[in-house]
Design a protein around this motif. Structure first.
Motif, PDB file in Angstrom:
ATOM      1  N   ALA A  57       0.879  -1.166   0.000  1.00 12.57           N
ATOM      2  CA  ALA A  57       0.000   0.000   0.000  1.00 12.57           C
ATOM      3  C   ALA A  57       0.917   1.216   0.000  1.00 12.57           C
ATOM      4  O   ALA A  57       1.776   1.355   0.862  1.00 12.57           O
ATOM      5  CB  ALA A  57      -0.891   0.012   1.229  1.00 12.57           C
ATOM      6  N   ALA A  59       1.036   5.448  -0.344  1.00 11.57           N
ATOM      7  CA  ALA A  59       0.377   6.758  -0.343  1.00 11.57           C
ATOM      8  C   ALA A  59      -1.145   6.619  -0.258  1.00 11.57           C
ATOM      9  O   ALA A  59      -1.661   5.978   0.647  1.00 11.57           O
ATOM     10  CB  ALA A  59       0.826   7.578  -1.541  1.00 11.57           C
ATOM     11  N   ASP A  60      -1.860   7.180  -1.229  1.00 12.58           N
ATOM     12  CA  ASP A  60      -3.324   7.257  -1.157  1.00 12.58           C
ATOM     13  C   ASP A  60      -4.032   6.014  -1.687  1.00 12.58           C
ATOM     14  O   ASP A  60      -5.263   5.969  -1.730  1.00 12.58           O
ATOM     15  CB  ASP A  60      -3.816   8.497  -1.909  1.00 12.58           C
ATOM     16  CG  ASP A  60      -3.463   8.485  -3.396  1.00 12.58           C
ATOM     17  OD1 ASP A  60      -2.853   7.487  -3.862  1.00 12.58           O
ATOM     18  OD2 ASP A  60      -3.771   9.467  -4.077  1.00 12.58           O
ATOM     19  N   GLY A  61      -3.274   5.026  -2.109  1.00 14.83           N
ATOM     20  CA  GLY A  61      -3.893   3.798  -2.604  1.00 14.83           C
ATOM     21  C   GLY A  61      -4.397   3.869  -4.028  1.00 14.83           C
ATOM     22  O   GLY A  61      -5.062   2.949  -4.495  1.00 14.83           O
ATOM     23  N   SER A  62      -4.081   4.918  -4.745  1.00 13.32           N
ATOM     24  CA  SER A  62      -4.581   5.084  -6.111  1.00 13.32           C
ATOM     25  C   SER A  62      -3.945   4.094  -7.086  1.00 13.32           C
ATOM     26  O   SER A  62      -4.455   3.904  -8.186  1.00 13.32           O
ATOM     27  CB  SER A  62      -4.306   6.511  -6.602  1.00 13.32           C
ATOM     28  OG  SER A  62      -2.908   6.717  -6.742  1.00 13.32           O
ATOM     29  N   GLU A  64      -1.103   4.622  -8.432  1.00 14.19           N
ATOM     30  CA  GLU A  64      -0.290   5.419  -9.353  1.00 14.19           C
ATOM     31  C   GLU A  64       1.095   5.745  -8.782  1.00 14.19           C
ATOM     32  O   GLU A  64       1.868   6.455  -9.420  1.00 14.19           O
ATOM     33  CB  GLU A  64      -1.014   6.717  -9.684  1.00 14.19           C
ATOM     34  CG  GLU A  64      -2.329   6.492 -10.399  1.00 14.19           C
ATOM     35  CD  GLU A  64      -3.086   7.788 -10.654  1.00 14.19           C
ATOM     36  OE1 GLU A  64      -2.492   8.876 -10.471  1.00 14.19           O
ATOM     37  OE2 GLU A  64      -4.262   7.701 -11.023  1.00 14.19           O
ATOM     38  N   HIS A  65       1.390   5.243  -7.591  1.00 12.71           N
ATOM     39  CA  HIS A  65       2.629   5.613  -6.917  1.00 12.71           C
ATOM     40  C   HIS A  65       3.453   4.371  -6.614  1.00 12.71           C
ATOM     41  O   HIS A  65       2.950   3.407  -6.046  1.00 12.71           O
ATOM     42  CB  HIS A  65       2.334   6.363  -5.617  1.00 12.71           C
ATOM     43  CG  HIS A  65       1.293   7.423  -5.779  1.00 12.71           C
ATOM     44  ND1 HIS A  65       1.478   8.527  -6.589  1.00 12.71           N
ATOM     45  CD2 HIS A  65       0.058   7.538  -5.266  1.00 12.71           C
ATOM     46  CE1 HIS A  65       0.390   9.286  -6.542  1.00 12.71           C
ATOM     47  NE2 HIS A  65      -0.487   8.698  -5.755  1.00 12.71           N
ATOM     48  N   HIS A 106       5.375   9.128 -10.260  1.00 18.08           N
ATOM     49  CA  HIS A 106       5.742   9.395  -8.870  1.00 18.08           C
ATOM     50  C   HIS A 106       6.199   8.106  -8.209  1.00 18.08           C
ATOM     51  O   HIS A 106       5.470   7.116  -8.162  1.00 18.08           O
ATOM     52  CB  HIS A 106       4.557   9.986  -8.104  1.00 18.08           C
ATOM     53  CG  HIS A 106       4.134  11.302  -8.661  1.00 18.08           C
ATOM     54  ND1 HIS A 106       4.778  12.475  -8.363  1.00 18.08           N
ATOM     55  CD2 HIS A 106       3.156  11.628  -9.539  1.00 18.08           C
ATOM     56  CE1 HIS A 106       4.205  13.464  -9.005  1.00 18.08           C
ATOM     57  NE2 HIS A 106       3.217  12.976  -9.729  1.00 18.08           N
TER      58      HIS A 106
END
Length: 136
Positions: A57, A59-62, A64-65, A106
């Motif tokens: 997991a 950062a924000d869970g999108s 994309e990171h 990112h």
């Protein structure tokens, strides 16, 4: 020892050559010299291993990171100057390697260096070190 272990989110693997990173970091480690010009790490003991995280997991869970965590573990006894010089050299190699990826997406990258002062056991079996010891 030294052992450099890399954990990374597998989503970055199609966009970078992790085997090349491992070899480059090993070469960087082998090239390090202390204040007297003596090699910091033995060639036969230098290992760089990379593992994609099966679950993660970031950062924000999108999704994309990405993330890369590098941990160098070395035996005790080296100076703070050597620690910093090794860290700076490894960070420079990592930055160079990931520069194209960082330009496109990112990714967080962390390098930590740990020393093993409290070792209570250090068992070794193998025949790599003699291959790289100088013959007089």
């Amino acid at each position: 020892m030294p052992h450099l272990v890399i954990l990374y989110t597998p989503d970055i693997e199609p966009h970078t050559d992790m085997a090349a990173l491992c070899r480059g970091l090993a070469d960087t480690m082998i090239a390090q010299r202390d204040e007297s010009g003596v090699a910091v790490f033995p060639v036969g003991g230098t290992r760089v291993l990379a593992y994609p995280a099966a679950h993660f997991a970031v950062a924000d869970g999108s999704g994309e990171h990405g993330f890369v965590y590098l941990n160098l573990r070395m035996a005790a006894g080296r100076s703070a100057v050597v620690h910093k010089a090794c860290g700076d050299a490894l960070v420079a190699r990592v930055r160079q390697h990931f520069e194209p990826l960082l330009a496109r997406r990112h990714v967080g990258v962390t390098l930590q260096i740990d020393e093993a002062p409290g070792q209570v056991f250090d068992g070794k079996v193998g025949n790599l070190h003699p291959l790289f010891q100088k013959k007089d």
